[in-house]
Scaffold this active site. Structure first.
Site, short mmCIF file in Angstrom:
data_model
loop_
_atom_site.label_atom_id
_atom_site.label_comp_id
_atom_site.label_asym_id
_atom_site.label_seq_id
_atom_site.Cartn_x
_atom_site.Cartn_y
_atom_site.Cartn_z
N ASP A 108 0.85 -1.19 0.00
CA ASP A 108 0.00 0.00 0.00
C ASP A 108 0.88 1.23 0.00
OD1 ASP A 108 -3.00 -0.45 0.26
OD2 ASP A 108 -2.29 -1.81 1.84
N ASP A 156 -8.38 -4.10 9.28
CA ASP A 156 -7.55 -2.91 9.47
C ASP A 156 -7.12 -2.80 10.93
OD1 ASP A 156 -7.84 -2.28 6.85
OD2 ASP A 156 -9.22 -0.61 7.13
N GLU A 241 -11.06 -0.46 -3.22
CA GLU A 241 -11.94 -1.21 -4.10
C GLU A 241 -12.89 -0.31 -4.87
OE1 GLU A 241 -12.04 -5.15 -1.18
OE2 GLU A 241 -13.57 -3.60 -0.98
N THR A 397 -11.62 -10.62 -4.60
CA THR A 397 -11.33 -11.12 -3.26
C THR A 397 -12.13 -12.38 -2.93
OG1 THR A 397 -13.04 -9.73 -2.25
CG2 THR A 397 -10.85 -8.77 -2.47
N GLU A 435 -7.23 -12.46 -4.36
CA GLU A 435 -6.62 -12.58 -3.05
C GLU A 435 -7.63 -13.15 -2.07
OE1 GLU A 435 -7.05 -8.11 -1.25
OE2 GLU A 435 -5.72 -8.34 -3.00
N LEU A 438 -9.74 -12.88 4.17
CA LEU A 438 -9.41 -12.96 5.59
C LEU A 438 -8.14 -13.76 5.79
CD1 LEU A 438 -13.00 -13.77 6.93
CD2 LEU A 438 -11.92 -11.52 6.78
#
Length: 563
Positions: A108, A156, A241, A397, A435, A438
């Protein structure tokens, strides 16, 4: 890393198309102000596919089955204060990943860190140190242009807001932020309603994003030229997203709430009012019967049986709401394409795996997030078609999830959702990547990712019928590197590579080409026609093990000397 679609899996023609009722009239009624250049039809993406090219050069036909694996770095690797602590620890971890055969890492690149000191006052120093360390360890980089806040979404654990000087604009004009019906603002990401309004010291939101990406290219040119940075994922909404922030934990949302529509700021209100007036319905207003964050569909007038979403007014709103998201993504991705034109990178956009209420007739949380997806309307293939003109990759995801592991009450369907979205991407002839949603360290989760990575298994004699362009594992943690977990993970890496050794050249990409002409909205919406998804195997032929392997793990754990 695209691969040729085999004859029995057509890449450009929809298969088993079913008619969609009610959409034609709404496509005619909704008008958009942005200019559009006509094209005959969305062209199929043609890219230089590294795995297929290397398989041809090396004579190793099995290499075409190799799926690159990246690992997302931990949140906070660069702190909010733009510092890079724990460099020695990270170097050790990166070397372990490299030894395991991992192809690279995803990072990121936070807007809230880089431009924290003021407009166009960029500080890339800590990220340069990080990228140099990654390069030293022999790994490649997927860089996320993170224009969103860190904090407030699932997983997060770090708080990094968008820049203070942008938040200060919001103090005077809170309508720059997404807003729900009760008037609560969401400061994770700027409302797409201000994309083209010069509210930020004379710059529009899109111009801010452009300037940031240009500065990144200038300051990271050595990594781009060396082929170290190979993917640019462009943040297009909350959590990076392409969606609306419909289910924010910071506002009390809990799984499996349906979420709320996020279009009640004055700019989007005005846009809807103008669209409704042009459609001959100036009396139409934004929904007032869609419930609140933690409602279930049947408790609302909008999503319940014979709900508003099935009416002319409801269909008009949902078409407008989802089309605004398409326009937002299309415009920013075009600017990203211009910025990185000629670089040996792929441009990517992330789409959220909203699997709860997927098997409910209303698909409620998908709808509040901007994915107008129903049994008779595909909400994801238009995104794939839009991406096709930018030579873009669709990153999805929840690859690790199985239907049987999810809540029956929430009518979850992650496997069917992944199958739908990936099939739509391949039908539009674009690269798809993905990806896990979780943290997972177990064999069951890894095996499900492997199923999705090669839905029809390995082909010993050449390219598989279907294959993902890459998978990013979420994420690097101390727990991942624990002895038992890392042993399983190393097996997972090997299976992603189809039992082959690491190959650096597989992740080399061709220079980015210029985006193709803009696709008119009517042609994008043709992709809402449902298609039959491609067939999927139930179990992977590259398993990391099952019950017996878990049993042996317990023995190793009981007798550490055996490790």
């Amino acid at each position: 890393m695209a691969f040729p679609q085999p004859a029995e899996f057509p890449a450009t023609a929809p298969i088993n198309v079913e008619p969609v009722k009610g959409d034609k009239e709404f496509k005619r009624k909704i008008q958009f102000s942005s200019s559009r250049r006509m094209v005959k039809f969305p062209q199929a993406v043609t890219t230089n596919a590294p795995t297929e090219r290397m398989a041809s050069i090396s004579g190793n036909s099995k290499l075409a089955n190799y799926v690159p694996l990246f690992v997302m770095l931990q949140l906070g690797v660069i702190t909010r204060e733009n510092e890079f602590p724990d460099q020695e620890k990270l170097e050790k971890q990166l070397k372990e990943l490299k030894a395991a055969g991992v192809d690279g890492v995803m990072v990121d690149v936070w807007w809230g860190i880089i431009e924290a000191k003021g407009p166009k006052r960029y500080d890339w120093s800590s990220y340069r140190k990080l990228f140099l360390l990654v390069k030293k360890c022999g790994l490649k980089i997927q860089a996320i242009m993170s224009f969103h806040q860190c904090g407030g979404n699932i997983g997060d654990g770090v708080y990094i807001p968008i820049p203070d000087w942008v938040l200060a604009v919001g103090e005077k004009d809170p309508d720059i932020f997404y807003t729900n019906r009760s008037g609560t603002r969401n400061k994770e990401y700027l409302s797409l309603g201000v994309d083209n309004l010069p509210l930020f010291g004379g710059r529009t939101a899109v111009e801010i994003y452009i300037d940031y990406m240009k500065s990144f290219r200038e300051n990271m040119s050595d990594f781009l030229d060396a082929g170290i940075i190979i993917d640019i994922e462009v943040g297009l909404g909350p959590a990076g997203e392409l969606r609306y922030p419909s289910y924010p934990e910071t506002q009390g949302w809990k799984f499996p709430g349906i979420g709320e529509f996020q279009c009640y700021d004055k700019y989007l209100r005005q846009d809807f009012r103008e669209a409704a007036t042009k459609a001959g319905h100036p009396e139409w207003e934004l929904p007032d019967d869609a419930g609140t964050y933690n409602d279930t569909p049947e408790k609302t007038g909008f999503f319940g049986p014979n709900g508003t979403y099935q009416t002319e007014k409801g269909k008009f709103f949902l078409t407008w709401y989802s089309n605004k998201l398409l326009e937002h993504g299309d415009q920013i991705l075009e600017e990203a394409n211009k910025t990185f034109l000629g670089c040996k990178v792929k441009i990517a956009a992330k789409v959220s795996g909203i699997h709860w209420w997927y098997t409910d007739e209303s698909h409620a949380c998908e709808l509040t997030s901007g994915y107008y997806n129903l049994a008779d309307r595909d909400g994801y293939r238009p995104i794939a078609r839009m991406l096709s003109r930018h030579y873009g990759t669709l990153n999805f995801t929840c690859l690790e999830m199985r239907d049987a592991d999810q809540s029956a009450e929430a009518k979850c369907g992650p496997q069917k959702l992944v199958q739908q979205v990936l099939s739509g991407g391949w039908t539009e002839n674009i690269d798809v990547a993905g990806e896990n949603a979780l943290l997972r360290y177990d064999r069951s989760g890894y095996n499900q990712i492997l199923v999705n990575a090669r839905p029809n298994g390995v082909n010993e004699n050449g390219p598989p019928k279907l294959k993902m362009a890459g998978v990013t594992y979420l994420r690097l943690t101390d727990e991942l590197l624990e002895r038992k977990n890392f042993r399983i993970f190393k097996t997972f890496v090997k299976k992603m590579h189809a039992d082959q050794d690491y190959s650096r050249e597989v992740t080399d990409v061709a220079p980015l080409q210029r985006s193709k002409p803009k696709i008119p909205i009517d042609e994008l919406l043709e992709a809402t026609k449902p298609i039959k998804p491609f067939p999927w195997v139930e179990e992977t032929d590259m398993s990391v093990g099952g019950t017996l392997a878990d049993y042996l793990d317990n023995i190793f754990a009981f007798f550490p000397i055996l490790n």
